[in-house]
Enzyme design. Sequence first.
Site, PDB file in Angstrom:
ATOM      1  N   ASP A 180      -6.299   0.630   0.446  1.00 40.03           N
ATOM      2  CA  ASP A 180      -6.499   0.828   1.878  1.00 40.03           C
ATOM      3  C   ASP A 180      -7.902   0.357   2.246  1.00 40.03           C
ATOM      4  OD1 ASP A 180      -8.160   2.764   0.857  1.00 40.03           O
ATOM      5  OD2 ASP A 180      -7.258   4.436   1.937  1.00 40.03           O
ATOM      6  N   LYS A 191       0.836  -1.200   0.000  1.00 42.98           N
ATOM      7  CA  LYS A 191       0.000   0.000   0.000  1.00 42.98           C
ATOM      8  C   LYS A 191       0.873   1.253   0.000  1.00 42.98           C
ATOM      9  CE  LYS A 191      -1.752   1.850   3.695  1.00 42.98           C
ATOM     10  NZ  LYS A 191      -2.532   2.156   4.924  1.00 42.98           N
TER      11      LYS A 191
END
Length: 209
Positions: free
Chosen positions: A140, A121
Site C-alpha cells: 500500500d 494488494k
Amino acid sequence: MTKKERAAAITEALKRVYPQAQCALASEEPWQLLIAVRLSAQCTDKRVNMVTPALFEAFPTLGSMADASEEEIGEYIKSCGLYKTKARDIKAMCIMLRDEFHGRVPETIEELTRLPGVGRKTANLIAGDVYKMPSAVVVDTHCIRLSNRMGLTSSKDPAKIETELRDLLDPSESSDFCHRIVNFGRDCCTARSPRCGECPLAGVCEKNL
C-alpha cells in the site's frame, strides 16, 4: 549490511514495537474484509470502520449483499468517497462469490484478482490474513513510501516492490511485516515529519545510517 540483513533487522525491530500485527479494518467474515478493503481505497481505515457496522447490519450475509441494489449499498457508503463505483464493485463481487465460488472467498491470488475491484494488494491481504499463506506482501502507500525510505527498495511500482520484498522478507513474516509497517508509518515514520531522532529502527534504516 545487505538488503536481506536489513529487512530481517527491521522485521525484528518492528515486532518488538508492534507485537500484535493485525489489519486495521474490522470484519468478522472474509467477504466482509474484501468489502472493507474495497471501501478503503482513497479513504481512511477509521472512516471505513465507522461505515461498515451499519452496512453489514443491513446486509448481514453474502447473499443479501449480492441481492441488494447498487443504490441501496451506496446509501451506506457515501462518506467513503467514490461510492457509486465502490457499490458497483461490491455488488458484482458478491454475486461472483455466490454464484461462481459457492459463497467462499477464494485463496489464490489468481482467483482473488478475478473478483471485481480486487487487485494484488487486496488479494495478498486476504491470502495472508485469512488463509495464512506465506509470502503474502501487501503493498500500500505506506509500504511503498517506507520500503524506499528504509533502503529496501528503490521503485515506486507496486508490482516490483511486491516482488522485491518477497525476495527479502522471511515468508512467514511478510504479511505481519506489512501490517506493522503501516502502524509504524502512522506513528513515527510519517511522510512529512518523520521522527528519526526517536526511531526504533535507528541503525538499520538506511535513512538513519
